[in-house]
Design a protein around this motif. Structure first.
Motif, PDB file in Angstrom:
ATOM      1  N   ARG A  31      41.421 -97.097  93.710  1.00  0.00           N
ATOM      2  CA  ARG A  31      40.889 -97.050  92.332  1.00  0.00           C
ATOM      3  C   ARG A  31      40.204 -95.711  92.168  1.00  0.00           C
ATOM      4  NH1 ARG A  31      38.749-101.256  88.864  1.00  0.00           N
ATOM      5  NH2 ARG A  31      37.792 -99.518  87.769  1.00  0.00           N
ATOM      6  N   TYR A  32      40.351 -95.053  91.027  1.00  0.00           N
ATOM      7  CA  TYR A  32      39.785 -93.709  90.899  1.00  0.00           C
ATOM      8  C   TYR A  32      38.906 -93.493  89.672  1.00  0.00           C
ATOM      9  CZ  TYR A  32      44.120 -93.434  88.145  1.00  0.00           C
ATOM     10  OH  TYR A  32      45.127 -93.683  87.260  1.00  0.00           O
ATOM     11  N   HIS A  40      41.767-106.619  86.034  1.00  0.00           N
ATOM     12  CA  HIS A  40      43.160-106.758  86.420  1.00  0.00           C
ATOM     13  C   HIS A  40      43.409-108.206  86.811  1.00  0.00           C
ATOM     14  CE1 HIS A  40      43.795-102.201  87.360  1.00  0.00           C
ATOM     15  NE2 HIS A  40      43.709-102.479  86.077  1.00  0.00           N
ATOM     16  N   PRO A  55      40.206-102.793  94.103  1.00  0.00           N
ATOM     17  CA  PRO A  55      41.632-102.615  93.798  1.00  0.00           C
ATOM     18  C   PRO A  55      42.421-103.917  94.032  1.00  0.00           C
ATOM     19  CG  PRO A  55      40.842-100.831  95.202  1.00  0.00           C
ATOM     20  CD  PRO A  55      39.718-101.802  95.074  1.00  0.00           C
ATOM     21  N   CYS A  65      42.218-100.564 100.996  1.00  0.00           N
ATOM     22  CA  CYS A  65      41.838-100.324  99.597  1.00  0.00           C
ATOM     23  C   CYS A  65      40.635 -99.389  99.538  1.00  0.00           C
ATOM     24  CB  CYS A  65      41.493-101.637  98.916  1.00  0.00           C
ATOM     25  SG  CYS A  65      42.959-102.640  98.645  1.00  0.00           S
ATOM     26  N   ILE A  67      37.761 -97.441  96.894  1.00  0.00           N
ATOM     27  CA  ILE A  67      37.105 -97.208  95.612  1.00  0.00           C
ATOM     28  C   ILE A  67      36.667 -95.747  95.631  1.00  0.00           C
ATOM     29  CG2 ILE A  67      35.125 -97.800  94.166  1.00  0.00           C
ATOM     30  CD1 ILE A  67      35.430-100.677  95.075  1.00  0.00           C
ATOM     31  N   VAL A  71      34.864 -93.598  90.460  1.00  0.00           N
ATOM     32  CA  VAL A  71      34.501 -94.942  89.979  1.00  0.00           C
ATOM     33  C   VAL A  71      32.977 -95.039  89.876  1.00  0.00           C
ATOM     34  CG1 VAL A  71      34.541 -97.401  90.631  1.00  0.00           C
ATOM     35  CG2 VAL A  71      36.568 -95.984  90.991  1.00  0.00           C
ATOM     36  N   GLU A 221      45.651 -96.653  91.539  1.00  0.00           N
ATOM     37  CA  GLU A 221      45.656 -97.740  90.558  1.00  0.00           C
ATOM     38  C   GLU A 221      44.736 -97.394  89.392  1.00  0.00           C
ATOM     39  OE1 GLU A 221      44.625-101.512  92.429  1.00  0.00           O
ATOM     40  OE2 GLU A 221      43.647-102.210  90.632  1.00  0.00           O
ATOM     41  N   ALA A 223      42.774 -97.702  85.775  1.00  0.00           N
ATOM     42  CA  ALA A 223      42.187 -98.755  84.942  1.00  0.00           C
ATOM     43  C   ALA A 223      42.201 -98.246  83.498  1.00  0.00           C
ATOM     44  CB  ALA A 223      40.763 -99.054  85.386  1.00  0.00           C
TER      45      ALA A 223
END
Ligand code: IMP
Ligand code: MG
Length: 424
Positions: A31-32, A40, A55, A65, A67, A71, A221, A223
Protein backbone atom coordinates in the motif's frame (compact mmCIF):
# COMPACT_ATOMS: atom_id res chain seq x y z
CA UNK A 1 7.04 -8.55 -13.05
CA UNK A 2 6.26 -5.48 -10.92
CA UNK A 3 2.81 -3.99 -11.25
CA UNK A 4 0.90 -0.97 -10.06
CA UNK A 5 -2.85 -1.21 -9.70
CA UNK A 6 -4.76 2.06 -10.10
CA UNK A 7 -8.39 3.07 -9.70
CA UNK A 8 -9.37 4.88 -12.90
CA UNK A 9 -12.53 6.61 -11.59
CA UNK A 10 -13.52 7.99 -8.16
CA UNK A 11 -12.49 4.94 -6.12
CA UNK A 12 -14.55 1.85 -5.31
CA UNK A 13 -13.89 0.46 -8.77
CA UNK A 14 -13.47 -3.05 -7.34
CA UNK A 15 -9.71 -2.99 -6.85
CA UNK A 16 -9.98 -5.42 -3.93
CA UNK A 17 -11.12 -8.22 -6.22
CA UNK A 18 -8.39 -7.59 -8.80
CA UNK A 19 -5.72 -7.46 -6.09
CA UNK A 20 -6.99 -10.81 -4.99
CA UNK A 21 -6.37 -12.15 -8.52
CA UNK A 22 -2.98 -10.45 -8.91
CA UNK A 23 -1.71 -11.28 -5.42
CA UNK A 24 -1.31 -14.90 -6.52
CA UNK A 25 1.19 -13.77 -9.11
CA UNK A 26 3.08 -11.54 -6.65
CA UNK A 27 5.42 -12.00 -3.70
CA UNK A 28 5.03 -8.62 -2.01
CA UNK A 29 1.93 -6.41 -1.91
CA UNK A 30 2.44 -2.74 -1.05
CA UNK A 31 0.00 0.00 0.00
CA UNK A 32 1.49 3.39 -0.85
CA UNK A 33 -1.05 6.16 -0.14
CA UNK A 34 -4.21 6.97 1.75
CA UNK A 35 -5.06 5.50 5.10
CA UNK A 36 -8.09 3.94 6.67
CA UNK A 37 -10.35 6.12 4.52
CA UNK A 38 -10.01 3.30 1.97
CA UNK A 39 -12.14 0.22 2.02
CA UNK A 40 -11.23 -2.86 0.05
CA UNK A 41 -13.95 -5.43 0.25
CA UNK A 42 -12.49 -8.90 0.11
CA UNK A 43 -13.90 -12.39 0.35
CA UNK A 44 -12.40 -14.77 2.84
CA UNK A 45 -13.92 -18.22 2.60
CA UNK A 46 -17.64 -17.55 2.78
CA UNK A 47 -17.19 -14.29 4.63
CA UNK A 48 -16.95 -10.83 3.15
CA UNK A 49 -14.98 -8.22 4.98
CA UNK A 50 -13.40 -4.87 4.52
CA UNK A 51 -9.74 -3.99 4.91
CA UNK A 52 -9.04 -0.30 5.35
CA UNK A 53 -5.33 -0.05 6.06
CA UNK A 54 -3.66 -3.42 5.69
CA UNK A 55 -3.03 -4.50 2.06
CA UNK A 56 -5.63 -7.02 0.88
CA UNK A 57 -2.77 -9.35 -0.09
CA UNK A 58 -2.59 -10.30 3.59
CA UNK A 59 -5.29 -12.92 2.96
CA UNK A 60 -2.89 -14.87 0.76
CA UNK A 61 -0.78 -17.08 2.99
CA UNK A 62 2.94 -16.59 2.60
CA UNK A 63 2.76 -13.22 0.84
CA UNK A 64 4.60 -10.27 2.33
CA UNK A 65 2.61 -7.05 2.81
CA UNK A 66 3.99 -3.57 3.19
CA UNK A 67 2.45 -0.30 4.36
CA UNK A 68 4.61 2.26 2.60
CA UNK A 69 5.88 5.67 3.64
CA UNK A 70 3.10 7.41 1.67
CA UNK A 71 0.38 5.95 3.90
CA UNK A 72 -0.95 7.75 6.97
CA UNK A 73 -1.30 5.29 9.80
CA UNK A 74 -3.83 5.44 12.59
CA UNK A 75 -2.49 2.93 15.12
CA UNK A 76 -5.95 2.34 16.55
CA UNK A 77 -7.31 1.35 13.13
CA UNK A 78 -4.17 -0.65 12.39
CA UNK A 79 -4.33 -2.78 15.52
CA UNK A 80 -8.07 -3.23 15.18
CA UNK A 81 -7.46 -4.77 11.75
CA UNK A 82 -4.58 -6.89 13.00
CA UNK A 83 -6.89 -8.18 15.73
CA UNK A 84 -9.70 -9.05 13.32
CA UNK A 85 -7.29 -10.81 10.96
CA UNK A 86 -5.66 -12.80 13.73
CA UNK A 87 -9.06 -13.82 15.08
CA UNK A 88 -9.80 -15.26 11.66
CA UNK A 89 -6.59 -17.25 11.82
CA UNK A 90 -4.62 -15.05 9.41
CA UNK A 91 -0.97 -14.88 10.43
CA UNK A 92 0.10 -11.28 10.27
CA UNK A 93 3.34 -11.13 12.23
CA UNK A 94 6.50 -11.60 10.23
CA UNK A 95 4.54 -10.94 7.00
CA UNK A 96 3.39 -7.39 7.50
CA UNK A 97 5.77 -4.44 7.55
CA UNK A 98 5.20 -0.75 8.14
CA UNK A 99 7.45 2.01 6.89
CA UNK A 100 9.34 3.93 9.55
CA UNK A 101 8.63 7.00 7.43
CA UNK A 102 4.84 6.57 7.43
CA UNK A 103 3.09 9.40 9.26
CA UNK A 104 1.17 8.68 12.41
CA UNK A 105 -2.44 9.78 12.50
CA UNK A 106 -3.40 11.27 15.86
CA UNK A 107 -6.82 11.82 17.46
CA UNK A 108 -6.46 15.57 16.80
CA UNK A 109 -6.41 14.84 13.06
CA UNK A 110 -9.72 13.02 13.25
CA UNK A 111 -11.28 15.80 15.31
CA UNK A 112 -9.96 18.51 12.97
CA UNK A 113 -11.38 16.65 9.95
CA UNK A 114 -14.86 16.46 11.47
CA UNK A 115 -14.78 20.03 12.85
CA UNK A 116 -13.79 21.50 9.52
CA UNK A 117 -16.41 19.61 7.57
CA UNK A 118 -18.98 20.65 10.16
CA UNK A 119 -18.11 24.33 10.13
CA UNK A 120 -17.97 25.23 6.42
CA UNK A 121 -20.70 26.07 3.94
CA UNK A 122 -22.59 23.15 2.43
CA UNK A 123 -21.23 23.81 -1.03
CA UNK A 124 -17.65 23.73 0.22
CA UNK A 125 -18.01 20.44 2.04
CA UNK A 126 -15.89 17.65 0.65
CA UNK A 127 -17.82 14.85 2.29
CA UNK A 128 -14.68 13.27 3.74
CA UNK A 129 -14.64 9.98 5.56
CA UNK A 130 -13.79 11.95 8.77
CA UNK A 131 -10.89 9.62 9.50
CA UNK A 132 -8.45 12.53 9.80
CA UNK A 133 -6.69 11.80 6.52
CA UNK A 134 -6.59 15.37 5.17
CA UNK A 135 -5.31 16.98 8.40
CA UNK A 136 -2.63 14.28 8.76
CA UNK A 137 -1.32 14.87 5.23
CA UNK A 138 -1.54 18.62 5.78
CA UNK A 139 0.77 18.26 8.79
CA UNK A 140 3.12 16.09 6.79
CA UNK A 141 3.47 18.82 4.17
CA UNK A 142 3.65 21.55 6.82
CA UNK A 143 6.53 19.55 8.35
CA UNK A 144 4.80 19.15 11.67
CA UNK A 145 4.04 15.45 11.26
CA UNK A 146 5.24 12.67 13.52
CA UNK A 147 6.39 9.45 11.93
CA UNK A 148 6.32 5.81 12.96
CA UNK A 149 10.12 5.74 13.25
CA UNK A 150 10.04 8.64 15.73
CA UNK A 151 8.65 6.16 18.25
CA UNK A 152 12.04 4.45 18.29
CA UNK A 153 13.39 7.32 20.33
CA UNK A 154 10.95 8.08 23.17
CA UNK A 155 12.70 11.27 24.21
CA UNK A 156 12.57 12.72 20.72
CA UNK A 157 8.99 11.53 20.25
CA UNK A 158 8.00 13.20 23.49
CA UNK A 159 9.52 16.56 22.58
CA UNK A 160 8.21 16.47 19.06
CA UNK A 161 4.67 15.60 20.08
CA UNK A 162 4.68 18.23 22.82
CA UNK A 163 5.64 21.02 20.44
CA UNK A 164 3.29 19.92 17.67
CA UNK A 165 0.41 19.50 20.10
CA UNK A 166 0.87 23.02 21.46
CA UNK A 167 0.28 24.37 17.96
CA UNK A 168 -2.60 21.98 17.24
CA UNK A 169 -4.36 22.85 20.47
CA UNK A 170 -4.13 26.57 19.71
CA UNK A 171 -5.90 25.97 16.41
CA UNK A 172 -8.52 23.69 17.89
CA UNK A 173 -9.28 26.13 20.70
CA UNK A 174 -9.08 29.44 18.89
CA UNK A 175 -10.77 28.52 15.64
CA UNK A 176 -13.15 25.75 16.60
CA UNK A 177 -13.74 26.30 20.32
CA UNK A 178 -12.69 22.71 20.96
CA UNK A 179 -11.06 22.05 24.38
CA UNK A 180 -7.98 20.51 22.73
CA UNK A 181 -6.09 17.40 23.79
CA UNK A 182 -4.04 16.70 26.87
CA UNK A 183 -0.45 15.91 26.04
CA UNK A 184 -0.21 13.32 28.78
CA UNK A 185 -3.11 11.25 27.52
CA UNK A 186 -2.02 11.24 23.85
CA UNK A 187 1.55 10.50 24.85
CA UNK A 188 0.52 7.64 27.09
CA UNK A 189 -1.80 6.26 24.46
CA UNK A 190 0.86 6.24 21.76
CA UNK A 191 3.52 4.89 24.08
CA UNK A 192 1.20 1.98 24.78
CA UNK A 193 1.34 1.15 21.05
CA UNK A 194 5.05 1.79 20.82
CA UNK A 195 6.51 -1.66 21.32
CA UNK A 196 3.94 -3.52 19.28
CA UNK A 197 4.02 -1.04 16.40
CA UNK A 198 7.81 -0.99 16.23
CA UNK A 199 7.77 -4.76 15.74
CA UNK A 200 6.24 -4.05 12.32
CA UNK A 201 8.44 -1.06 11.47
CA UNK A 202 11.26 -1.39 8.95
CA UNK A 203 13.14 0.59 6.32
CA UNK A 204 10.67 -0.30 3.56
CA UNK A 205 12.37 1.45 0.60
CA UNK A 206 15.51 -0.64 1.21
CA UNK A 207 13.41 -3.74 1.71
CA UNK A 208 11.62 -3.21 -1.62
CA UNK A 209 14.82 -2.37 -3.45
CA UNK A 210 16.47 -5.56 -2.28
CA UNK A 211 13.40 -7.62 -3.05
CA UNK A 212 13.27 -6.22 -6.58
CA UNK A 213 16.95 -7.07 -7.07
CA UNK A 214 16.16 -10.63 -6.09
CA UNK A 215 13.43 -10.63 -8.75
CA UNK A 216 10.62 -10.80 -6.22
CA UNK A 217 7.36 -9.75 -7.86
CA UNK A 218 5.93 -6.56 -6.39
CA UNK A 219 2.32 -5.45 -6.55
CA UNK A 220 1.46 -1.87 -5.62
CA UNK A 221 -2.09 -1.66 -4.39
CA UNK A 222 -3.65 1.76 -4.91
CA UNK A 223 -6.44 3.15 -2.78
CA UNK A 224 -9.14 5.62 -3.97
CA UNK A 225 -8.90 6.54 -7.65
CA UNK A 226 -7.50 8.94 -10.24
CA UNK A 227 -10.36 11.45 -9.92
CA UNK A 228 -9.73 11.63 -6.16
CA UNK A 229 -6.02 12.35 -6.69
CA UNK A 230 -5.00 15.62 -5.04
CA UNK A 231 -3.33 16.85 -8.25
CA UNK A 232 -5.09 15.13 -11.13
CA UNK A 233 -8.58 14.71 -9.71
CA UNK A 234 -11.55 17.00 -9.18
CA UNK A 235 -9.71 19.32 -6.78
CA UNK A 236 -10.80 20.39 -4.15
CA UNK A 237 -13.25 17.47 -4.04
CA UNK A 238 -10.47 14.92 -3.70
CA UNK A 239 -8.56 13.01 -1.07
CA UNK A 240 -5.25 14.37 0.20
CA UNK A 241 -2.84 11.98 -1.49
CA UNK A 242 -1.69 11.02 -4.99
CA UNK A 243 -3.92 8.13 -5.98
CA UNK A 244 -2.24 8.09 -9.41
CA UNK A 245 0.87 6.25 -10.47
CA UNK A 246 3.32 8.83 -9.11
CA UNK A 247 1.92 8.16 -5.65
CA UNK A 248 3.14 4.57 -5.90
CA UNK A 249 6.66 5.75 -6.62
CA UNK A 250 6.87 8.48 -3.99
CA UNK A 251 4.79 6.56 -1.47
CA UNK A 252 6.94 3.44 -1.47
CA UNK A 253 10.37 4.59 -2.56
CA UNK A 254 10.45 2.24 -5.55
CA UNK A 255 12.11 3.45 -8.71
CA UNK A 256 9.85 3.95 -11.75
CA UNK A 257 12.35 2.02 -13.88
CA UNK A 258 11.49 -1.10 -11.89
CA UNK A 259 7.80 -0.98 -12.85
CA UNK A 260 6.73 -3.25 -15.72
CA UNK A 261 3.00 -2.75 -15.88
CA UNK A 262 0.20 -0.44 -14.79
CA UNK A 263 -3.24 -1.99 -14.52
CA UNK A 264 -6.33 0.21 -14.34
CA UNK A 265 -9.66 -0.71 -12.83
CA UNK A 266 -13.00 0.79 -13.87
CA UNK A 267 -16.57 -0.08 -13.11
CA UNK A 268 -18.81 -0.67 -16.14
CA UNK A 269 -20.64 2.44 -14.92
CA UNK A 270 -19.42 5.21 -12.61
CA UNK A 271 -19.83 5.84 -8.90
CA UNK A 272 -18.70 8.53 -6.53
CA UNK A 273 -19.13 8.84 -2.77
CA UNK A 274 -18.86 12.24 -1.16
CA UNK A 275 -19.41 15.66 -2.66
CA UNK A 276 -18.22 17.16 -5.93
CA UNK A 277 -19.29 17.41 -9.56
CA UNK A 278 -20.26 14.24 -11.39
CA UNK A 279 -21.46 14.99 -14.93
CA UNK A 280 -22.89 11.56 -15.81
CA UNK A 281 -24.89 11.07 -12.61
CA UNK A 282 -28.12 9.10 -13.19
CA UNK A 283 -31.57 10.56 -12.61
CA UNK A 284 -32.88 9.55 -9.15
CA UNK A 285 -34.96 6.51 -10.06
CA UNK A 286 -32.20 4.83 -12.06
CA UNK A 287 -29.69 5.77 -9.37
CA UNK A 288 -31.77 4.00 -6.72
CA UNK A 289 -32.06 0.93 -8.93
CA UNK A 290 -28.32 0.65 -9.59
CA UNK A 291 -27.46 1.42 -5.96
CA UNK A 292 -29.63 -1.50 -4.95
CA UNK A 293 -28.52 -3.92 -7.67
CA UNK A 294 -24.86 -3.00 -7.36
CA UNK A 295 -24.90 -2.72 -3.56
CA UNK A 296 -23.42 0.75 -3.93
CA UNK A 297 -22.92 1.75 -0.32
CA UNK A 298 -19.56 3.01 0.94
CA UNK A 299 -17.49 0.28 2.57
CA UNK A 300 -15.91 2.73 5.03
CA UNK A 301 -18.79 5.08 5.81
CA UNK A 302 -21.90 3.17 4.65
CA UNK A 303 -23.03 6.23 2.66
CA UNK A 304 -24.92 5.50 -0.57
CA UNK A 305 -22.65 6.00 -3.56
CA UNK A 306 -23.86 8.30 -6.31
CA UNK A 307 -24.09 6.34 -9.58
CA UNK A 308 -23.98 7.34 -13.25
CA UNK A 309 -23.18 6.32 -16.80
CA UNK A 310 -19.70 5.31 -17.88
CA UNK A 311 -17.62 8.42 -18.45
CA UNK A 312 -15.00 7.77 -21.12
CA UNK A 313 -13.45 11.22 -20.68
CA UNK A 314 -12.63 10.32 -17.08
CA UNK A 315 -11.32 6.86 -18.00
CA UNK A 316 -9.17 8.27 -20.81
CA UNK A 317 -7.77 10.88 -18.43
CA UNK A 318 -6.80 8.06 -16.05
CA UNK A 319 -5.20 6.07 -18.86
CA UNK A 320 -3.05 9.01 -19.89
CA UNK A 321 -2.01 10.18 -16.43
CA UNK A 322 -1.12 6.68 -15.24
CA UNK A 323 0.10 5.07 -18.45
CA UNK A 324 -2.36 2.24 -17.96
CA UNK A 325 -1.44 -0.79 -20.10
CA UNK A 326 -4.46 -2.96 -19.33
CA UNK A 327 -7.93 -2.43 -17.94
CA UNK A 328 -10.18 -4.49 -15.74
CA UNK A 329 -13.90 -3.71 -16.13
CA UNK A 330 -15.91 -4.53 -13.03
CA UNK A 331 -19.59 -5.19 -12.31
CA UNK A 332 -20.71 -5.56 -15.91
CA UNK A 333 -23.47 -7.90 -14.67
CA UNK A 334 -25.17 -5.00 -12.87
CA UNK A 335 -26.09 -3.36 -16.20
CA UNK A 336 -28.18 -6.34 -17.40
CA UNK A 337 -31.80 -5.43 -18.03
CA UNK A 338 -31.32 -1.80 -19.06
CA UNK A 339 -32.80 -1.33 -22.54
CA UNK A 340 -30.13 1.16 -23.60
CA UNK A 341 -26.81 2.23 -22.17
CA UNK A 342 -25.23 5.63 -22.43
CA UNK A 343 -21.55 6.40 -22.58
CA UNK A 344 -20.17 9.91 -22.20
CA UNK A 345 -17.62 10.36 -24.97
CA UNK A 346 -16.97 14.09 -24.49
CA UNK A 347 -18.33 17.13 -22.65
CA UNK A 348 -19.99 20.24 -23.87
CA UNK A 349 -18.86 23.41 -22.14
CA UNK A 350 -19.93 26.90 -23.20
CA UNK A 351 -20.90 25.59 -26.61
CA UNK A 352 -17.52 23.95 -27.14
CA UNK A 353 -16.72 20.24 -27.32
CA UNK A 354 -14.18 18.95 -24.76
CA UNK A 355 -12.61 15.55 -25.25
CA UNK A 356 -10.23 15.91 -22.33
CA UNK A 357 -10.87 16.55 -18.66
CA UNK A 358 -10.97 20.30 -17.90
CA UNK A 359 -8.92 20.57 -14.75
CA UNK A 360 -10.65 23.62 -13.31
CA UNK A 361 -13.45 22.57 -11.00
CA UNK A 362 -15.43 25.59 -12.09
CA UNK A 363 -15.35 24.38 -15.69
CA UNK A 364 -15.89 20.75 -14.78
CA UNK A 365 -19.01 21.69 -12.78
CA UNK A 366 -20.48 23.25 -15.89
CA UNK A 367 -19.70 20.39 -18.26
CA UNK A 368 -22.63 18.59 -19.85
CA UNK A 369 -21.86 15.07 -21.03
CA UNK A 370 -22.14 14.24 -24.73
CA UNK A 371 -23.67 10.79 -24.81
CA UNK A 372 -23.55 7.96 -27.24
CA UNK A 373 -26.37 5.47 -26.79
CA UNK A 374 -25.76 1.76 -27.34
CA UNK A 375 -28.17 -1.18 -26.97
CA UNK A 376 -28.34 -2.99 -23.62
CA UNK A 377 -28.88 -6.71 -22.96
CA UNK A 378 -31.32 -8.69 -20.87
CA UNK A 379 -29.25 -11.78 -20.15
CA UNK A 380 -27.85 -12.47 -16.70
CA UNK A 381 -24.05 -12.34 -17.04
CA UNK A 382 -23.13 -13.88 -13.71
CA UNK A 383 -22.43 -17.28 -15.27
CA UNK A 384 -20.36 -16.01 -18.21
CA UNK A 385 -16.74 -17.20 -18.08
CA UNK A 386 -15.55 -16.77 -21.68
CA UNK A 387 -15.71 -13.93 -24.16
CA UNK A 388 -17.76 -15.94 -26.61
CA UNK A 389 -20.55 -16.42 -24.05
CA UNK A 390 -21.28 -12.72 -23.64
CA UNK A 391 -24.44 -11.50 -25.40
CA UNK A 392 -23.68 -9.52 -28.54
CA UNK A 393 -24.66 -6.18 -26.99
CA UNK A 394 -22.35 -6.74 -24.01
CA UNK A 395 -19.46 -7.48 -26.37
CA UNK A 396 -20.20 -4.32 -28.29
CA UNK A 397 -20.36 -2.29 -25.11
CA UNK A 398 -16.95 -3.61 -23.99
CA UNK A 399 -15.43 -3.07 -27.43
CA UNK A 400 -16.68 0.48 -27.44
CA UNK A 401 -15.23 1.16 -23.98
CA UNK A 402 -11.92 -0.27 -25.12
CA UNK A 403 -11.87 2.05 -28.14
CA UNK A 404 -12.79 5.11 -26.11
CA UNK A 405 -10.29 4.30 -23.36
CA UNK A 406 -7.57 3.60 -25.92
CA UNK A 407 -6.58 0.57 -23.81
CA UNK A 408 -7.17 -3.18 -24.02
CA UNK A 409 -9.56 -4.75 -21.53
CA UNK A 410 -8.04 -7.91 -20.05
CA UNK A 411 -10.41 -8.71 -17.21
CA UNK A 412 -14.18 -8.44 -17.00
CA UNK A 413 -15.87 -9.10 -13.69
CA UNK A 414 -19.45 -10.41 -13.66
CA UNK A 415 -20.02 -10.95 -9.95
CA UNK A 416 -18.39 -10.56 -6.57
CA UNK A 417 -17.10 -14.13 -6.37
CA UNK A 418 -13.56 -14.99 -7.33
CA UNK A 419 -14.63 -17.31 -10.17
CA UNK A 420 -17.01 -14.73 -11.65
CA UNK A 421 -14.16 -13.31 -13.65
CA UNK A 422 -13.58 -13.45 -17.39
CA UNK A 423 -9.98 -13.24 -18.63
CA UNK A 424 -9.58 -12.01 -22.19
P1 IMP B 1 -10.99 11.79 2.72
O1 IMP B 1 -10.08 10.89 1.96
O2 IMP B 1 -11.61 11.11 3.92
O3 IMP B 1 -10.37 13.10 3.04
O4 IMP B 1 -12.24 12.14 1.77
C1 IMP B 1 -12.10 12.95 0.61
C2 IMP B 1 -12.99 12.43 -0.50
O5 IMP B 1 -12.51 11.17 -0.97
C3 IMP B 1 -14.44 12.18 -0.10
O6 IMP B 1 -15.26 12.47 -1.23
C4 IMP B 1 -14.48 10.69 0.18
O7 IMP B 1 -15.78 10.16 0.03
C5 IMP B 1 -13.54 10.20 -0.88
N1 IMP B 1 -12.90 8.92 -0.55
C6 IMP B 1 -11.89 8.72 0.33
N2 IMP B 1 -11.54 7.43 0.36
C7 IMP B 1 -12.31 6.80 -0.53
C8 IMP B 1 -12.37 5.45 -1.00
O8 IMP B 1 -11.62 4.56 -0.58
N3 IMP B 1 -13.31 5.19 -1.96
C9 IMP B 1 -14.11 6.17 -2.47
N4 IMP B 1 -14.09 7.42 -2.07
C10 IMP B 1 -13.18 7.76 -1.13
MG1 MG C 1 -13.64 1.27 -1.46
Amino acid sequence: MNRILIGAQWGDEGKGKIIDVLARKSDIIVRYQGGNNAGHTVKFGKEKFVLHLIPSGILHPGKICVIGNGVVLDPEAFFEEVKVLEKKGVHVRGRLFVSEQAHLLFPYHRVADALREGSIARKEMIGTTKKGIGPCYADKMARIGVRVGDLKHPEYFRERLASVLREKNQILRKIYGHPGFSFASIYRHFMSYRKSLLKFAVDTPTMLYEAARKKKRLLFEGAQGTMLDVDHGTYPFVTSSNATVGGAIAGSGISPTLIDQVIGVVKAYTTRVGEGPFPTQFPDALMKEIQRKGDEFGSTTGRPRRCGWFDAVVARHAVRINGINEMAVMKLDILSGLPNLRIATAYRLNGKLWKTYPSSIYEFSNCRPVYETVPGWKEDLSLVRRWKDFPRAAKRYLERLEELMETPIRIVSVGSKRHQTVFL
